[in-house]
Design an enzyme around this catalytic site. Structure first.
Site, PDB file in Angstrom:
ATOM      1  N   ASP A 189      22.428  13.444  35.040  1.00 51.11           N
ATOM      2  CA  ASP A 189      23.412  12.975  34.079  1.00 51.11           C
ATOM      3  C   ASP A 189      23.082  13.607  32.728  1.00 51.11           C
ATOM      4  O   ASP A 189      22.124  13.168  32.070  1.00 51.11           O
ATOM      5  CB  ASP A 189      23.363  11.450  34.012  1.00 51.11           C
ATOM      6  CG  ASP A 189      24.202  10.842  32.899  1.00 51.11           C
ATOM      7  OD1 ASP A 189      25.048  11.562  32.343  1.00 51.11           O
ATOM      8  OD2 ASP A 189      23.986   9.666  32.576  1.00 51.11           O
ATOM      9  N   GLU A 223      26.692  12.370  23.766  1.00 51.76           N
ATOM     10  CA  GLU A 223      27.345  11.343  24.569  1.00 51.76           C
ATOM     11  C   GLU A 223      26.427  10.169  24.857  1.00 51.76           C
ATOM     12  O   GLU A 223      26.868   9.013  24.907  1.00 51.76           O
ATOM     13  CB  GLU A 223      27.856  11.957  25.883  1.00 51.76           C
ATOM     14  CG  GLU A 223      28.767  11.052  26.695  1.00 51.76           C
ATOM     15  CD  GLU A 223      28.014  10.119  27.646  1.00 51.76           C
ATOM     16  OE1 GLU A 223      28.645   9.208  28.205  1.00 51.76           O
ATOM     17  OE2 GLU A 223      26.790  10.329  27.835  1.00 51.76           O
ATOM     18  N   HIS A 324      20.202   7.063  35.310  1.00 52.47           N
ATOM     19  CA  HIS A 324      19.303   6.886  34.161  1.00 52.47           C
ATOM     20  C   HIS A 324      17.870   6.549  34.587  1.00 52.47           C
ATOM     21  O   HIS A 324      17.096   6.000  33.817  1.00 52.47           O
ATOM     22  CB  HIS A 324      19.828   5.816  33.189  1.00 52.47           C
ATOM     23  CG  HIS A 324      20.921   6.317  32.319  1.00 52.47           C
ATOM     24  ND1 HIS A 324      21.286   5.701  31.145  1.00 52.47           N
ATOM     25  CD2 HIS A 324      21.743   7.397  32.429  1.00 52.47           C
ATOM     26  CE1 HIS A 324      22.287   6.365  30.576  1.00 52.47           C
ATOM     27  NE2 HIS A 324      22.578   7.398  31.354  1.00 52.47           N
TER      28      HIS A 324
END
Length: 386
Positions: A189, A223, A324
């Site tokens: 990510d 982001e 994450h």
């Protein structure tokens, strides 16, 4: 125009190279340079904002009502909060992630004096010293510290090393690319999203696809801290499709295979018409897909809308397990999302009114209603058609 073939070897190689470059939010200059070099190699013109967000453009027949595909190059990380008197560092996270996944991570601390290697450790790290207390210690950022691989027995020696409060800390990705298509690493990510966007762009460039509208390929740099696409869109962009990770976990409908189309996240539903188009394109192009709603999640789309951009938004994702944390994806999903990107950008324009920021009711969209509700709208519809 059918979906294009995606070079998965190029996709995987690009992802591997992206993962090698540390890019926690606030420390993205080098990853921006790498992406720009790749765009130049593909042969697509680009421009940068002051801070380094990238906008590359494939020209179409018209710039008005343009389409954008967007992902972010920044990742999670940490930052020095305090030089401790035991010679270690108190840290705070960059982005939202658990200290549980930080424990044991190898890191690089970037200071003005140079970079240092280190390890994130719990405050009670030695089983020979603390016995069962190593298993009962609480989890949280206040319960970990960074041990530096340099002479640093106290805060004075830390100062001599040139380490200061605010220095950025990058977390090692530790990637593994398995022969069965699985990829395990931190920071998938959203470096995986960046890689698949570049692979899709390369495929479109090589096939010399003619587009009805300009297609912007946007790479944002913040982001993970909620800024994202707040300031990188132009007024000509009418629709924006974010490419990011889907949350494959119990209670979610995301998958590590195919495309996961997000119907909503914590900021609310995505655009009804653009999302329906994503579903239809998957059906027409035989791209495996599923739908999901993300409860604790926001993307570049939310930051764009909050900044006041009047754009239609959608979110297409590749399923990530343990997002994450120590993340895992499959090449099947990356290829599928890249295929959907090519199918979307080469698809016909359906809402031509979107070429203008404002307009009359003529050409405005409709949504299904009950027969009784639809009857109420008939006079207005007749007026519009007149």
């Amino acid at each position: 125009m059918p979906r294009l073939n995606i070079d998965t070897e190029y996709l995987g190689d690009t992802l591997a190279r992206l993962l090698q470059i540390p890019s926690p939010t606030g420390y993205t200059d080098m990853i921006v340079r790498m992406v720009c070099r790749e765009l130049k190699e593909i042969g697509v013109p680009f421009e940068l904002t002051r801070r380094g967000a990238i906008r590359a453009t494939l020209k179409g027949k018209s710039p008005h009502g343009a389409r954008a595909i967007i992902s972010h190059v920044d990742t999670l990380g940490a930052q020095v909060k305090q030089l401790k008197d035991n010679g270690r560092l108190e840290v705070v996270p960059i982005g939202c992630w658990s200290a549980r996944f930080a424990e044991g991570a190898r890191v690089t601390i970037f200071s003005d004096a140079g970079s240092y290697r280190g390890t994130v450790l719990p405050l009670k790290a030695s089983g020979h010293t603390y016995a069962d207390e190593v298993d009962t210690a609480p989890v949280g950022w206040q319960h970990v510290e960074v041990r530096i691989d340099a002479l640093s027995r106290n805060d004075t020696e830390l100062e001599k090393l040139g380490i200061e409060v605010g220095d950025i800390i990058a977390i090692d990705p530790q990637p593994e690319f398995l022969e069965n298509g699985y990829i395990v690493s931190r920071h998938l990510d959203n470096k995986a999203g960046v890689a698949l966007m570049l692979a899709a762009l390369r495929a479109m460039r090589e096939e010399k696809i003619e587009l009805e509208l300009d297609a912007h390929w946007v790479f944002t740099i913040a982001e993970e801290v909620g800024i994202g696409a707040a300031s990188v869109l132009t007024s000509d962009i009418a629709s924006m499709v974010a490419v990011d990770n889907g949350t494959s976990a119990p209670g979610q409908n995301s998958s590590e295979f195919g495309v996961t189309i997000a119907m909503a996240d914590q900021s609310g539903p995505f655009d009804y018409h653009l999302t329906k188009k994503m579903v239809r394109l998957c059906q027409e192009n035989d791209i495996r897909y599923q739908k999901d709603i993300f409860r604790h999640y926001r993307s570049d789309s939310a930051s764009a809308l909050e900044a006041g951009h009047d754009v239609r938004t959608a979110l297409i994702t590749f399923g990530i397990d343990a997002s994450h944390g120590y993340e895992r994806i499959h090449m099947n999903a990356l290829r599928s999302v890249a295929e959907l990107v090519t199918a979307y950008l080469s698809s016909p324009v359906e809402i031509r009114r979107d070429a203008h920021e404002t307009g009359s009711l003529a050409g405005f969209t409709t949504q299904p209603m009950t027969e009784a509700e639809a009857d109420i709208e008939l006079p207005e519809k007749a007026e519009e058609e007149a």
